[in-house]
Design an enzyme around this catalytic site. Structure first.
Site, PDB file in Angstrom:
ATOM      1  CB  SER A  10      27.665  46.316 -18.638  1.00 51.14           C
ATOM      2  OG  SER A  10      27.860  45.362 -17.610  1.00 51.14           O
ATOM      3  CB  VAL A  60      37.146  38.631 -15.585  1.00 51.47           C
ATOM      4  CG1 VAL A  60      36.883  39.936 -16.313  1.00 51.47           C
ATOM      5  CG2 VAL A  60      36.232  38.467 -14.384  1.00 51.47           C
ATOM      6  CE1 TYR A 153      32.351  41.091  -3.311  1.00 53.28           C
ATOM      7  CE2 TYR A 153      32.622  42.104  -1.151  1.00 53.28           C
ATOM      8  CZ  TYR A 153      32.466  42.229  -2.512  1.00 53.28           C
ATOM      9  OH  TYR A 153      32.426  43.483  -3.098  1.00 53.28           O
ATOM     10  CB  ALA A 155      38.368  34.567   1.305  1.00 50.43           C
ATOM     11  CE  LYS A 157      35.589  42.527  -4.254  1.00 47.70           C
ATOM     12  NZ  LYS A 157      35.852  42.922  -5.649  1.00 47.70           N
TER      13      LYS A 157
END
Ligand code: NAP
Length: 241
Positions: A10, A60, A153, A155, A157
């Site tokens: 979006s 998700v 974040y 960890a 990724k």
């Protein structure tokens, strides 16, 4: 017909990817979680440019929501399948580790990492059967080098990059490729609150990247020209290592 599903399309990078893949000729599914107006705007822009697009709302990080949404989509598209999956939906909840709340840890892992697992596992079946598929995971520079204030974040990724490399080897014999892209600082809502003037001094190119620049890389990775590229984590960061 073969579709591309882009999660978190979006706004920001996901939106640019959806627009680019539609311009490349693929019908696209624009996933989002809450911002219906922005998702419909993405679809409208694609249709106005002559492309084919539809929205599909689900979270998700919720395995049942992923399953239910895809089941409905499949019923409405009995002769179609999703051959391109771009796991782009992501959030950040930055904090120093010592102050980090359980919710900040878990929500970031849930969206950035677990979302990849639920969706990819579900959609791989069709890709393997058709012996044709492309999965692109939107990771981050933060997952490669680790950034302070982003332990959650980084960890998520880094795990996404590890999963990319492992899965690529599992599915390679069936002609399905799995790659990650690792953006540095990109202009989007996610980076809107950062001190851009200071941060861009760290970037050799002296600027943030654009969502379109990331979309160009993803467009290449899902194309027929990349049939021998798999298990890679490709940086796009203006030289910031
Ligand atoms: P953004 O502008 O904040 O957009 C986030 C998108 O993700 C929105 O479309 C949002 O939908 C969607 N989303 C969030 N949570 C979701 C969920 N639970 N289920 C489904 N969709 C969800 O972010 P961005 O900058 O474009 O980032 C896109 C990806 O690139 C992320 O994975 C991010 O970690 C990664 N990345 C970004 C940068 C950067 O500098 N911007 C750098 C490296 C990596 P709604 O509109 O409905 O909220």
């Amino acid at each position: 017909m073969n579709y591309a599903l882009i999660t978190g399309a979006s706004r920001g990078i996901g939106k640019a990817i959806a627009i680019r893949l539609a311009a490349d000729g693929m019908p696209v599914i624009v996933n989002y979680v809450s911002n219906t107006e922005a998702a419909e705007q993405t679809v409208e822009e694609i249709r106005n440019a002559g492309g084919k697009a539809e929205t599909l709302r689900f979270d998700v990080s919720d395995p049942k929501a992923c399953e239910d949404a895809l089941e409905v989509w499949q019923k409405e598209h009995p002769d179609d399948y999703i051959s391109v999956l771009v796991n782009n939906a992501g959030i950040r909840r930055d904090n120093l580790m010592i102050f980090m709340q359980n919710e900040e840890w878990h929500s970031v892992l849930d969206v950035n990492l677990n979302g990849f697992f639920y969706l990819t596992r579900r959609l791989l079946k069709d890709m393997l059967t058709h012996r044709c598929g492309r999965v692109v995971n939107v990771a981050s520079l933060s997952g490669l080098k680790g950034l302070p204030g982003q332990v959650n974040y980084s960890a998520a990724k880094a795990a996404l990059i590890g999963a990319t490399r492992a899965l690529a080897q599992e599915v390679a014999p069936r002609k399905v490729t799995v790659n990650a892209v690792c953006p540095g600082f990109i202009d989007s809502d996610m980076t809107a609150s950062l001190d851009k003037k200071e941060l861009k001094k760290l970037v050799p190119m002296q600027r943030f990247g654009t969502p379109d620049e990331v979309a160009s890389l993803v467009s290449f990775l899902v194309s027929d020209r990349t049939s021998y590229i798999t298990g890679q984590a490709i940086s796009i960061n203006g030289g910031l290592c």
